[in-house]
Write a protein that holds these residues in place. Sequence first.
Motif, PDB file in Angstrom:
ATOM      1  N   THR A 194       0.859  -1.179   0.000  1.00 16.34           N
ATOM      2  CA  THR A 194       0.000   0.000   0.000  1.00 16.34           C
ATOM      3  C   THR A 194       0.900   1.236   0.000  1.00 16.34           C
ATOM      4  OG1 THR A 194      -0.139   0.019   2.421  1.00 16.34           O
ATOM      5  CG2 THR A 194      -1.894  -1.137   1.236  1.00 16.34           C
ATOM      6  N   VAL A 195       0.409   2.305  -0.566  1.00 13.63           N
ATOM      7  CA  VAL A 195       1.175   3.542  -0.627  1.00 13.63           C
ATOM      8  C   VAL A 195       0.955   4.305   0.676  1.00 13.63           C
ATOM      9  CG1 VAL A 195       1.495   5.723  -1.849  1.00 13.63           C
ATOM     10  CG2 VAL A 195       0.999   3.625  -3.139  1.00 13.63           C
ATOM     11  N   ALA A 196       2.049   4.557   1.401  1.00 16.47           N
ATOM     12  CA  ALA A 196       1.982   5.314   2.652  1.00 16.47           C
ATOM     13  C   ALA A 196       2.164   6.806   2.406  1.00 16.47           C
ATOM     14  CB  ALA A 196       3.043   4.808   3.633  1.00 16.47           C
ATOM     15  N   MET A 197       2.937   7.160   1.372  1.00 16.35           N
ATOM     16  CA  MET A 197       3.135   8.561   0.987  1.00 16.35           C
ATOM     17  C   MET A 197       3.408   8.597  -0.504  1.00 16.35           C
ATOM     18  SD  MET A 197       5.916  11.395   2.179  1.00 16.35           S
ATOM     19  CE  MET A 197       7.060  11.049   0.847  1.00 16.35           C
ATOM     20  N   GLU A 198       2.588   9.339  -1.218  1.00 17.40           N
ATOM     21  CA  GLU A 198       2.753   9.485  -2.674  1.00 17.40           C
ATOM     22  C   GLU A 198       4.057  10.209  -2.991  1.00 17.40           C
ATOM     23  OE1 GLU A 198       0.839   8.327  -5.066  1.00 17.40           O
ATOM     24  OE2 GLU A 198      -0.915   7.701  -3.908  1.00 17.40           O
ATOM     25  N   ARG A 199       4.437  10.172  -4.246  1.00 17.25           N
ATOM     26  CA  ARG A 199       5.626  10.874  -4.742  1.00 17.25           C
ATOM     27  C   ARG A 199       5.582  12.330  -4.294  1.00 17.25           C
ATOM     28  NH1 ARG A 199       8.164  13.697  -8.751  1.00 17.25           N
ATOM     29  NH2 ARG A 199       9.809  12.574  -9.847  1.00 17.25           N
ATOM     30  N   THR A 200       6.664  12.776  -3.641  1.00 15.58           N
ATOM     31  CA  THR A 200       6.749  14.130  -3.116  1.00 15.58           C
ATOM     32  C   THR A 200       8.100  14.718  -3.514  1.00 15.58           C
ATOM     33  OG1 THR A 200       5.408  13.491  -1.217  1.00 15.58           O
ATOM     34  CG2 THR A 200       6.683  15.520  -1.000  1.00 15.58           C
ATOM     35  N   PRO A 201       8.113  15.887  -4.159  1.00 18.53           N
ATOM     36  CA  PRO A 201       9.396  16.487  -4.544  1.00 18.53           C
ATOM     37  C   PRO A 201      10.226  16.870  -3.315  1.00 18.53           C
ATOM     38  CG  PRO A 201       7.570  17.544  -5.701  1.00 18.53           C
ATOM     39  CD  PRO A 201       6.971  16.666  -4.642  1.00 18.53           C
ATOM     40  N   ILE A 202      11.531  16.658  -3.420  1.00 15.40           N
ATOM     41  CA  ILE A 202      12.482  17.146  -2.422  1.00 15.40           C
ATOM     42  C   ILE A 202      13.023  18.482  -2.925  1.00 15.40           C
ATOM     43  CG2 ILE A 202      14.721  16.738  -1.319  1.00 15.40           C
ATOM     44  CD1 ILE A 202      14.093  13.695  -1.643  1.00 15.40           C
ATOM     45  N   ASP A 203      13.448  18.490  -4.172  1.00 17.24           N
ATOM     46  CA  ASP A 203      13.875  19.710  -4.857  1.00 17.24           C
ATOM     47  C   ASP A 203      13.563  19.511  -6.340  1.00 17.24           C
ATOM     48  OD1 ASP A 203      15.959  18.124  -5.959  1.00 17.24           O
ATOM     49  OD2 ASP A 203      17.393  18.796  -4.454  1.00 17.24           O
ATOM     50  N   GLU A 204      14.094  20.353  -7.192  1.00 23.70           N
ATOM     51  CA  GLU A 204      13.748  20.253  -8.613  1.00 23.70           C
ATOM     52  C   GLU A 204      14.325  19.002  -9.292  1.00 23.70           C
ATOM     53  OE1 GLU A 204      17.375  22.708  -8.006  1.00 23.70           O
ATOM     54  OE2 GLU A 204      15.340  22.931  -7.271  1.00 23.70           O
ATOM     55  N   ASN A 205      15.262  18.326  -8.635  1.00 24.70           N
ATOM     56  CA  ASN A 205      15.900  17.163  -9.248  1.00 24.70           C
ATOM     57  C   ASN A 205      15.674  15.842  -8.519  1.00 24.70           C
ATOM     58  OD1 ASN A 205      17.238  18.516 -11.446  1.00 24.70           O
ATOM     59  ND2 ASN A 205      18.507  19.471  -9.886  1.00 24.70           N
ATOM     60  N   SER A 206      14.881  15.855  -7.461  1.00 30.15           N
ATOM     61  CA  SER A 206      14.703  14.608  -6.717  1.00 30.15           C
ATOM     62  C   SER A 206      13.334  14.561  -6.042  1.00 30.15           C
ATOM     63  CB  SER A 206      15.818  14.437  -5.678  1.00 30.15           C
ATOM     64  OG  SER A 206      15.798  15.509  -4.755  1.00 30.15           O
ATOM     65  N   TYR A 226      13.494   6.637  -3.538  1.00 25.47           N
ATOM     66  CA  TYR A 226      14.178   7.884  -3.868  1.00 25.47           C
ATOM     67  C   TYR A 226      14.482   7.898  -5.352  1.00 25.47           C
ATOM     68  CZ  TYR A 226      17.834  11.428  -4.105  1.00 25.47           C
ATOM     69  OH  TYR A 226      18.576  12.534  -4.443  1.00 25.47           O
ATOM     70  N   GLU A 227      14.124   9.007  -5.999  1.00 22.55           N
ATOM     71  CA  GLU A 227      14.373   9.188  -7.439  1.00 22.55           C
ATOM     72  C   GLU A 227      15.149  10.468  -7.622  1.00 22.55           C
ATOM     73  OE1 GLU A 227      10.841   9.023  -9.962  1.00 22.55           O
ATOM     74  OE2 GLU A 227      11.656  10.716 -11.073  1.00 22.55           O
ATOM     75  N   SER A 228      16.209  10.396  -8.391  1.00 24.95           N
ATOM     76  CA  SER A 228      17.021  11.577  -8.660  1.00 24.95           C
ATOM     77  C   SER A 228      17.352  11.631 -10.134  1.00 24.95           C
ATOM     78  CB  SER A 228      18.323  11.524  -7.839  1.00 24.95           C
ATOM     79  OG  SER A 228      19.121  12.636  -8.120  1.00 24.95           O
ATOM     80  N   ARG A 229      17.347  12.803 -10.682  1.00 24.54           N
ATOM     81  CA  ARG A 229      17.788  12.955 -12.064  1.00 24.54           C
ATOM     82  C   ARG A 229      18.871  14.031 -12.075  1.00 24.54           C
ATOM     83  NH1 ARG A 229      12.523  15.551 -12.259  1.00 24.54           N
ATOM     84  NH2 ARG A 229      12.836  17.744 -12.675  1.00 24.54           N
ATOM     85  N   ALA A 230      19.815  13.891 -12.963  1.00 23.13           N
ATOM     86  CA  ALA A 230      20.943  14.807 -13.031  1.00 23.13           C
ATOM     87  C   ALA A 230      20.456  16.211 -13.348  1.00 23.13           C
ATOM     88  CB  ALA A 230      21.942  14.347 -14.082  1.00 23.13           C
TER      89      ALA A 230
END
Length: 120
Positions: free
Chosen positions: A86-98, A114-118
């Motif tokens: 189950t999803v406890a917390m949906e995708r939430t931005p940390i900053d513009e790249n993660s 955790y998702e990060s893009r260059a």
Amino acid sequence: MAHGDITHIDIPVSDLAAGRAFYGGLFGWQIDTMPGFEDYPMWRAPNGISGGGLAPRSEGFTQPRSYVEVDSIDDALRRAVELGATVAMERTPIDENSAWAVFTDPDGNQVGLYESRAAG
């Protein structure tokens, strides 16, 4: 980091100063804050690779939580749900790249994504 690598571990603490003193004294971790994240001191282990943060303890965050690097949080959450999570917390931005998200596995464990893009 590659898809599937554990990138980060958060430890919930009731008192940030006491948590810093305890973990810094026990393990020799360097614990610092970053501008904009003053209420989230980050730690780095002596190996210079592993690390995480001391996060305020809350009702939904009472045990340490590992975060796994993924290529796509949306895809990983979708697959986790297909497998019984189950999803406890949906995708939430940390900053513009993660960004980050949290799911609860079928056994009740919370795991962070955790998702990060260059930048660029």
